[in-house]
Every structure is written in C-alpha cells, then in structure tokens.
Design an enzyme around this catalytic site. Structure first.
Site, mmCIF file in Angstrom:
data_model
loop_
_atom_site.group_PDB
_atom_site.id
_atom_site.type_symbol
_atom_site.label_atom_id
_atom_site.label_comp_id
_atom_site.label_asym_id
_atom_site.label_seq_id
_atom_site.Cartn_x
_atom_site.Cartn_y
_atom_site.Cartn_z
ATOM 1 N N THR A 219 28.410 70.049 44.488
ATOM 2 C CA THR A 219 27.586 71.237 44.265
ATOM 3 C C THR A 219 27.834 72.240 45.377
ATOM 4 O O THR A 219 27.692 71.919 46.556
ATOM 5 C CB THR A 219 26.085 70.873 44.246
ATOM 6 O OG1 THR A 219 25.750 70.254 45.475
ATOM 7 C CG2 THR A 219 25.746 69.978 43.077
ATOM 8 N N GLU A 281 21.934 75.013 44.426
ATOM 9 C CA GLU A 281 23.268 74.402 44.400
ATOM 10 C C GLU A 281 23.825 74.395 42.995
ATOM 11 O O GLU A 281 23.129 74.120 42.031
ATOM 12 C CB GLU A 281 23.277 73.012 45.030
ATOM 13 C CG GLU A 281 22.105 72.130 44.731
ATOM 14 C CD GLU A 281 22.222 70.754 45.374
ATOM 15 O OE1 GLU A 281 23.312 70.163 45.352
ATOM 16 O OE2 GLU A 281 21.205 70.267 45.892
ATOM 17 N N ILE A 284 30.117 73.628 39.308
ATOM 18 C CA ILE A 284 30.944 74.424 38.394
ATOM 19 C C ILE A 284 31.774 73.472 37.541
ATOM 20 O O ILE A 284 32.388 72.533 38.063
ATOM 21 C CB ILE A 284 31.857 75.382 39.208
ATOM 22 C CG1 ILE A 284 30.972 76.243 40.122
ATOM 23 C CG2 ILE A 284 32.694 76.249 38.280
ATOM 24 C CD1 ILE A 284 31.716 76.862 41.291
ATOM 25 N N HIS A 286 34.570 73.023 36.375
ATOM 26 C CA HIS A 286 35.995 73.367 36.475
ATOM 27 C C HIS A 286 36.590 72.549 37.606
ATOM 28 O O HIS A 286 35.954 72.367 38.648
ATOM 29 C CB HIS A 286 36.138 74.872 36.790
ATOM 30 C CG HIS A 286 37.543 75.270 37.124
ATOM 31 N ND1 HIS A 286 38.580 75.213 36.212
ATOM 32 C CD2 HIS A 286 38.099 75.736 38.277
ATOM 33 C CE1 HIS A 286 39.699 75.630 36.787
ATOM 34 N NE2 HIS A 286 39.437 75.955 38.050
ATOM 35 N N TYR A 295 34.298 76.409 51.045
ATOM 36 C CA TYR A 295 33.197 76.879 51.901
ATOM 37 C C TYR A 295 33.540 78.278 52.415
ATOM 38 O O TYR A 295 34.699 78.565 52.740
ATOM 39 C CB TYR A 295 32.995 75.937 53.095
ATOM 40 C CG TYR A 295 32.460 74.574 52.706
ATOM 41 C CD1 TYR A 295 31.173 74.429 52.192
ATOM 42 C CD2 TYR A 295 33.255 73.432 52.841
ATOM 43 C CE1 TYR A 295 30.688 73.173 51.829
ATOM 44 C CE2 TYR A 295 32.775 72.181 52.483
ATOM 45 C CZ TYR A 295 31.488 72.064 51.974
ATOM 46 O OH TYR A 295 31.010 70.828 51.609
ATOM 47 N N ARG A 308 15.517 71.865 32.501
ATOM 48 C CA ARG A 308 14.393 70.939 32.723
ATOM 49 C C ARG A 308 13.838 71.157 34.128
ATOM 50 O O ARG A 308 14.538 71.680 34.997
ATOM 51 C CB ARG A 308 14.848 69.481 32.567
ATOM 52 C CG ARG A 308 15.844 69.059 33.612
ATOM 53 C CD ARG A 308 16.152 67.575 33.572
ATOM 54 N NE ARG A 308 17.232 67.259 34.469
ATOM 55 C CZ ARG A 308 17.101 67.011 35.755
ATOM 56 N NH1 ARG A 308 15.910 66.998 36.314
ATOM 57 N NH2 ARG A 308 18.146 66.753 36.506
ATOM 58 N N PHE A 313 13.377 61.150 40.757
ATOM 59 C CA PHE A 313 13.784 59.961 40.019
ATOM 60 C C PHE A 313 13.603 58.723 40.887
ATOM 61 O O PHE A 313 13.574 58.806 42.118
ATOM 62 C CB PHE A 313 15.252 60.085 39.585
ATOM 63 C CG PHE A 313 15.459 61.066 38.463
ATOM 64 C CD1 PHE A 313 15.280 60.674 37.137
ATOM 65 C CD2 PHE A 313 15.796 62.382 38.728
ATOM 66 C CE1 PHE A 313 15.448 61.587 36.105
ATOM 67 C CE2 PHE A 313 15.970 63.299 37.692
ATOM 68 C CZ PHE A 313 15.791 62.897 36.377
#
Ligand code: ADP
Ligand code: RBF
Ligand code: MG
Length: 349
Positions: A219, A281, A284, A286, A295, A308, A313
């Site tokens: 991410t 975050e 992508i 790809h 970065y 959602r 969790f």
C-alpha cells in the site's frame, strides 16, 4: 428512508403479550421497517420472528447450527426460497460467521443468544454482522434466559458490549436490562456513499513497514497532510477508484497509466497498537515494471465509491482474505462504463 415499523395484528394468530413487549423494544431499532431485510440468529429465533412479522417485516432469514430449531421455524412460519429473492421466512443452517453473502446485505441482525454463548465468539459474530449490514442498519442483541441453551460466557452488559464493539464501525444506540435478560441495539453509520468523486494528490511516504508487500498487497501511504483532509471529508473505511502515479524517471509509460485502486482510510485497528496515527493507503491494481518502490513519487487518486467500514479483525489472516475480496469487488465495480469513464478525469490533468 423507508417507512417506520407499524404493528400489524394477524387475523390468524393474535399477538401475545410477550410478542408485544419485545416489539416495543425492537421498534426502537432504526433498521426495523416494513421493507426491511432481517437476519435472526440463534435459538431464540421463533419468538423474534413472531415479533418481526407483527412489525410488518416480510423478508426474514433464520440462522442456526441446529436443524431441529430450524424445523420448528419452518413449521411455524413456512419456508421461502433459500436464495433470498422471495419475501417470506427462510432458514439457513450453519455457523452465522459463514453465512453466504447472497443472504445480505440486511437492515437488521438480531442475535437471540448464541454469539454471547459458547458456540461463537461474540466478537467474530459482530464483525460478521457489520459486514452483512447496510449503512444505517442495526444489530439487536436480545438475550433472554428462557431462549438460552447454554450459560453465556459473556453475559451481555453495557461494559462488555462497549469492549466488544471497540474498533467496529457501530455505536451503541441504546441498551437496557429487560425482565429476563438484556437488550442492546447497535447501529452502523448511515452515510457512506460518496455523493461526488473525490480527487486527492500527494507524495508517497514510508508507512509502518508492516510487510503489506509480503501480504501481496503493498500500500502506497500518502503524505499526512492529505490524510487530515481526507479524514475530514470521508468516514474511515475502504474505498475504491482510480490511481495515477507520476513514476520515477525512466520507468515504462504503462506505469504512469491510470490504474484501478483500493484505498484504506483510517487507523488500522487490526494491527494498530493504539499509538499510530491514521493513514491513507492505496493499493494499486498494477504490477509496476520500473521497480519495486516509488517512495517520494506523486500519486493522484480519484475516489469513486465506498466498499465497507474499517474493522478490527480477529487475525491478520482474516484481514488479508477480506482485502482480497475488497479488491475483487473493486475490480468488477470499476468495469462499469460510468466508472470506467471517470478514469479520464486523471488523464486530463
Ligand atoms: P510501507 O509500510 O512503507 O507503506 P508497504 O509494504 O505497504 O510499505 O509497501 C508499499 C510500497 O510498495 C509503496 O510505497 C510503493 O513504493 C511500493 N509499491 C509497489 N507496487 C505497489 C502497488 N501496486 N501499490 C502500492 N504500492 C506499491
Ligand atoms: N486495516 C484494518 O485494521 N481493518 C480493515 O478493515 C482494513 N481494511 C483494509 C482494506 C484495504 C483494501 C487495504 C489496502 C488495507 C486495509 N487495512 C485495514 C489496512 C491494513 O491493516 C494495512 O494495509 C496493513 O496493516 C499494512 O500497513
Ligand atoms: Mg503501506
């Protein structure tokens, strides 16, 4: 908004005083209306279904592990098609935490006992309920001694309930001691959908290095100034849309195309020890050909929809499998012609 529930006296079976008494409690839940879709979980299902029918609810699924209980439900209320397309009362046998998605999303989940008993952990059942509810929907915990098969490990009390919902996207709407037990109502936030697309642009910064790359979903964390702006205009949660990276010099042009993305805005309650700031975050969809990291590069995102709320969790594995499901949903949603067309907003810049 749908119409508020209005009691309907059935000519076949007049409502008992107990039905009327429970109805006054259930009517407080904002999700209860004649057009509601309801899930009733556990051994106290039969009287609750009576109450829901009395309140005019026409789309009800009873869930339990025990086939004998579900047979009682079918005998009392008939059985509608299990696919959930027809109105009526249907049954589903199994662990509530494994309820298939096609039986939702629902306006109301009523726990009649088990999640606070010995079979499931209440926390897992609440996470599942949050994932099954529509925005604004409610969870009712109606725990009465006479419907219990086990002595609950976690007797529902205000303090237990507050601890259980921490990190979940519900708030305690109301709760009360009742004659033989306890009744609590939890509510999901009502407004999630983005009314208009939201464009954000910022530098990719280092995250907490928790190895989301090893989890298969790196991410790109976006600089903190933007996080504040995003948090002011969005509910914490998981969104999807389009992303366009301005990649490092020399990377192939495909890396600077517009790609699908999923975005988490919030505090990551599953992994956060409580001392880390919220983040924005973006994963992508790809595989970047120019290199493993970017970065410092500028990333633009166009947020189009909400998937959602953010959830604490029970394990990182549960989080990872849910992220995979989120990605699959986003992929399909973004293929819709109207959403595909929106990608041009980033291209035109
Ligand atoms: P961090 O904790 O520093 O954010 P991650 O394990 O989440 O580390 O990896 C994120 C980094 O991986 C991004 O900042 C980016 O440089 C790189 N990356 C490579 N491919 C992707 C991708 N498809 N989506 C997002 N980031 C990617
Ligand atoms: N973290 C949570 O604690 N709860 C979530 O519900 C949650 N959902 C996410 C959904 C997506 C699509 C992504 C990309 C991340 C999500 N995260 C969530 C953040 C996750 O904890 C984080 O990416 C990793 O811990 C790495 O920092
Ligand atoms: Mg990251």
């Amino acid at each position: 908004m749908s119409l508020k529930a209005v009691p309907v006296e059935s000519s076949l079976r007049p409502a008992s005083p107990r039905t009327k008494e429970i109805a006054t409690r259930l009517m407080m839940a904002p999700g209860v209306s004649a057009s509601a879709r309801a899930l009733v979980v556990g051994s106290g299902a039969v009287p609750i279904i009576d109450v829901l029918k009395y309140l005019g609810v026409k789309d009800i699924t009873a869930v339990d592990m025990d086939s004998a209980l579900l047979t009682v439900v079918k005998t009392a209320h008939g059985s509608s098609s299990v696919l959930g397309n027809d109105l009526g009362v249907r049954t589903w046998q199994g662990d509530f935490c494994e309820l298939p998605a096609f039986l939702g999303p629902v306006d109301l989940v009523v726990f009649t006992d088990e999640p606070f008993g010995t079979q499931h952990t209440p926390r897992e059942a609440l996470v599942k309920a949050c994932l099954a509810l529509k925005p604004g929907g409610c969870i009712v915990i109606n725990s009465e001694e006479e419907s219990r098969r086990w002595r609950p490990k976690y007797p529902p009390t205000r303090d237990n309930l507050a601890a259980l919902v921490s990190g979940l996207p519900v708030h305690i709407h109301s709760e009360q001691e009742v004659a033989n037990g306890y009744s609590g109502i939890l509510q999901m936030p009502a407004h999630y959908r983005l009314r208009t697309p939201l464009a954000l642009r910022g530098k990719v910064v280092k995250g907490y290095g928790r190895g989301s790359r090893q989890m298969g979903t790196p991410t790109a964390n976006i600089e903190t100034g933007l996080v504040k702006r995003a948090l002011a205009s969005m509910q914490p949660g998981v969104y999807f849309g389009w992303a366009k990276l301005n990649p490092p010099h020399g990377w192939p042009t495909v890396d600077s195309d517009v790609h699908k993305m999923v975005l988490n805005v919030g505090s990551r309650p599953t992994v956060n020890k409580g001392d880390e700031a919220p983040s924005l975050e973006c994963h992508i969809l790809h595989h970047f050909e120019g290199g493993q990291e970017f970065y410092g590069s500028e990333l633009e995102v166009l947020v189009l929809g909400f998937l959602r709320p953010e959830i604490k969790f029970g394990s990182v594995d549960a989080l990872v499998s849910r992220i995979k499901a989120d990605i699959a949903t986003a992929r399909v949603q973004l293929d819709a012609p109207q959403l595909r067309a929106q990608a041009a907003v980033l291209l035109d810049k």
